[in-house]
Write a protein that holds these residues in place. Sequence first.
Motif, PDB file in Angstrom:
ATOM      1  N   MET A 141       0.774  -1.271   0.081  1.00  0.00           N
ATOM      2  CA  MET A 141      -0.058  -0.204  -0.275  1.00  0.00           C
ATOM      3  C   MET A 141       0.835   1.091   0.098  1.00  0.00           C
ATOM      4  N   SER A 142       0.614   1.978  -1.101  1.00  0.00           N
ATOM      5  CA  SER A 142       0.686   3.385  -0.877  1.00  0.00           C
ATOM      6  C   SER A 142       0.305   4.367   0.135  1.00  0.00           C
ATOM      7  N   GLU A 143       1.643   5.260   0.455  1.00  0.00           N
ATOM      8  CA  GLU A 143       1.563   5.926   1.687  1.00  0.00           C
ATOM      9  C   GLU A 143       1.131   7.832   1.516  1.00  0.00           C
ATOM     10  N   ARG A 144       1.415   7.775  -0.530  1.00  0.00           N
ATOM     11  CA  ARG A 144       1.439   9.328  -1.134  1.00  0.00           C
ATOM     12  C   ARG A 144       0.954   8.538  -2.020  1.00  0.00           C
ATOM     13  N   LYS A 151       0.810  -0.620 -10.151  1.00  0.00           N
ATOM     14  CA  LYS A 151       0.855  -0.935  -8.735  1.00  0.00           C
ATOM     15  C   LYS A 151       0.622  -2.242  -8.597  1.00  0.00           C
ATOM     16  N   ARG A 152       0.697  -2.996  -7.362  1.00  0.00           N
ATOM     17  CA  ARG A 152      -0.307  -3.903  -6.936  1.00  0.00           C
ATOM     18  C   ARG A 152      -0.684  -3.091  -5.950  1.00  0.00           C
ATOM     19  N   SER A 153      -2.171  -4.380  -5.148  1.00  0.00           N
ATOM     20  CA  SER A 153      -2.611  -3.878  -4.070  1.00  0.00           C
ATOM     21  C   SER A 153      -2.185  -4.785  -3.153  1.00  0.00           C
ATOM     22  N   GLU A 154      -2.954  -5.204  -2.389  1.00  0.00           N
ATOM     23  CA  GLU A 154      -2.007  -6.371  -1.632  1.00  0.00           C
ATOM     24  C   GLU A 154      -2.404  -7.670  -1.159  1.00  0.00           C
ATOM     25  N   ASN A 155      -3.802  -7.919  -2.068  1.00  0.00           N
ATOM     26  CA  ASN A 155      -4.159  -9.108  -2.969  1.00  0.00           C
ATOM     27  C   ASN A 155      -3.362  -9.771  -4.175  1.00  0.00           C
ATOM     28  N   GLY A 156      -2.182  -8.686  -4.680  1.00  0.00           N
ATOM     29  CA  GLY A 156      -0.962  -9.112  -5.926  1.00  0.00           C
ATOM     30  C   GLY A 156      -2.517  -8.811  -7.122  1.00  0.00           C
ATOM     31  N   SER A 157      -3.061  -8.307  -7.168  1.00  0.00           N
ATOM     32  CA  SER A 157      -3.468  -7.652  -8.639  1.00  0.00           C
ATOM     33  C   SER A 157      -2.787  -6.032  -9.115  1.00  0.00           C
ATOM     34  N   GLU A 182      -0.557  -7.329 -16.632  1.00  0.00           N
ATOM     35  CA  GLU A 182       0.652  -7.944 -16.102  1.00  0.00           C
ATOM     36  C   GLU A 182       1.713  -7.267 -16.264  1.00  0.00           C
ATOM     37  N   TRP A 183       2.929  -7.217 -16.148  1.00  0.00           N
ATOM     38  CA  TRP A 183       4.070  -6.826 -15.872  1.00  0.00           C
ATOM     39  C   TRP A 183       5.492  -7.805 -15.671  1.00  0.00           C
ATOM     40  N   GLY A 184       6.559  -7.910 -15.848  1.00  0.00           N
ATOM     41  CA  GLY A 184       7.471  -8.558 -15.886  1.00  0.00           C
ATOM     42  C   GLY A 184       8.338  -9.928 -15.793  1.00  0.00           C
ATOM     43  N   TYR A 185       7.334 -10.576 -17.331  1.00  0.00           N
ATOM     44  CA  TYR A 185       7.681 -11.364 -18.011  1.00  0.00           C
ATOM     45  C   TYR A 185       7.633 -11.295 -19.784  1.00  0.00           C
ATOM     46  N   GLY A 186       7.689 -11.680 -20.400  1.00  0.00           N
ATOM     47  CA  GLY A 186       7.114 -11.753 -21.535  1.00  0.00           C
ATOM     48  C   GLY A 186       6.143 -12.333 -22.463  1.00  0.00           C
ATOM     49  N   GLY A 187       4.835 -12.561 -21.696  1.00  0.00           N
ATOM     50  CA  GLY A 187       3.842 -12.527 -21.914  1.00  0.00           C
ATOM     51  C   GLY A 187       2.882 -11.882 -22.745  1.00  0.00           C
ATOM     52  N   SER A 188       1.786 -12.423 -23.149  1.00  0.00           N
ATOM     53  CA  SER A 188       0.363 -11.759 -23.425  1.00  0.00           C
ATOM     54  C   SER A 188       0.167 -10.694 -22.321  1.00  0.00           C
ATOM     55  N   GLY A 189       0.002 -10.645 -21.453  1.00  0.00           N
ATOM     56  CA  GLY A 189      -0.459 -10.149 -20.321  1.00  0.00           C
ATOM     57  C   GLY A 189       0.479  -8.582 -20.518  1.00  0.00           C
ATOM     58  N   PRO A 190       1.434  -8.239 -20.437  1.00  0.00           N
ATOM     59  CA  PRO A 190       2.474  -7.630 -20.214  1.00  0.00           C
ATOM     60  C   PRO A 190       2.732  -6.993 -22.229  1.00  0.00           C
ATOM     61  N   ALA A 191       1.865  -7.953 -22.778  1.00  0.00           N
ATOM     62  CA  ALA A 191       1.616  -7.666 -24.640  1.00  0.00           C
ATOM     63  C   ALA A 191       0.771  -6.317 -24.453  1.00  0.00           C
ATOM     64  N   GLU A 192      -0.248  -6.972 -23.602  1.00  0.00           N
ATOM     65  CA  GLU A 192      -1.402  -6.182 -23.714  1.00  0.00           C
ATOM     66  C   GLU A 192      -1.220  -4.670 -23.255  1.00  0.00           C
ATOM     67  N   LEU A 193      -0.644  -4.765 -22.137  1.00  0.00           N
ATOM     68  CA  LEU A 193      -0.467  -3.083 -21.385  1.00  0.00           C
ATOM     69  C   LEU A 193       0.892  -2.471 -22.646  1.00  0.00           C
ATOM     70  N   VAL A 204       8.780  -5.998 -19.139  1.00  0.00           N
ATOM     71  CA  VAL A 204       9.276  -7.356 -18.579  1.00  0.00           C
ATOM     72  C   VAL A 204      10.327  -7.013 -18.290  1.00  0.00           C
ATOM     73  N   ARG A 205      11.218  -5.839 -17.687  1.00  0.00           N
ATOM     74  CA  ARG A 205      11.982  -5.459 -16.209  1.00  0.00           C
ATOM     75  C   ARG A 205      11.450  -4.721 -15.582  1.00  0.00           C
ATOM     76  N   VAL A 206       9.928  -4.137 -15.148  1.00  0.00           N
ATOM     77  CA  VAL A 206       8.837  -3.422 -14.424  1.00  0.00           C
ATOM     78  C   VAL A 206       9.477  -5.149 -13.045  1.00  0.00           C
ATOM     79  N   PRO A 207       9.762  -4.430 -12.007  1.00  0.00           N
ATOM     80  CA  PRO A 207       9.614  -5.390 -11.017  1.00  0.00           C
ATOM     81  C   PRO A 207       8.004  -5.801 -10.183  1.00  0.00           C
ATOM     82  N   TYR A 208       8.045  -7.052  -9.798  1.00  0.00           N
ATOM     83  CA  TYR A 208       6.489  -6.991  -9.028  1.00  0.00           C
ATOM     84  C   TYR A 208       5.851  -6.194  -8.886  1.00  0.00           C
ATOM     85  N   ASP A 209       6.071  -5.862  -7.700  1.00  0.00           N
ATOM     86  CA  ASP A 209       5.449  -4.336  -6.983  1.00  0.00           C
ATOM     87  C   ASP A 209       5.256  -3.240  -8.353  1.00  0.00           C
TER      88      ASP A 209
END
Length: 144
Positions: free
Chosen positions: A1-4, A58-64, A82-93, A120-125
Amino acid sequence: MSERCGRCNRVLRDVISKEKGFGPVCWTKIIGTRERQKGQGRLFKEPELDFSGDIILKRSENGSVLTNVSQQIELHSPNGFEWGYGGSGPAELALNILAMFTDRQTAEELHQIFKWDYIVRVPYDGAIIKGKEIRKWIKQHKVA
């Protein structure tokens, strides 16, 4: 969760705002800008941007996924971004990010390269991709 707030950097006071990463006023401005631009070939039109044009991932607390990118074009992933890998979710983003800054044809031509250069370089968070960087990247890769 973000504070700002991811837009104005003010302290966030309620749980919903902290989960989104934006205060209610900034969230309304972000959504309002996207809604006004629907159906015009791009979501944001320069130089009429209401905000910096930065892409917030960003990701919510449940990872969405929480982002200021709307899925206007569904070409790869009916399940969303999605992000962080080379699949269809990152392509859509990648496709939908580029569609915010250029026309659909250019976005479709360049989104796979953009995916590998940025998404693909974006970290999970998550991360913030500066609008200025995206515009510069498009100019460097766009075929005249």
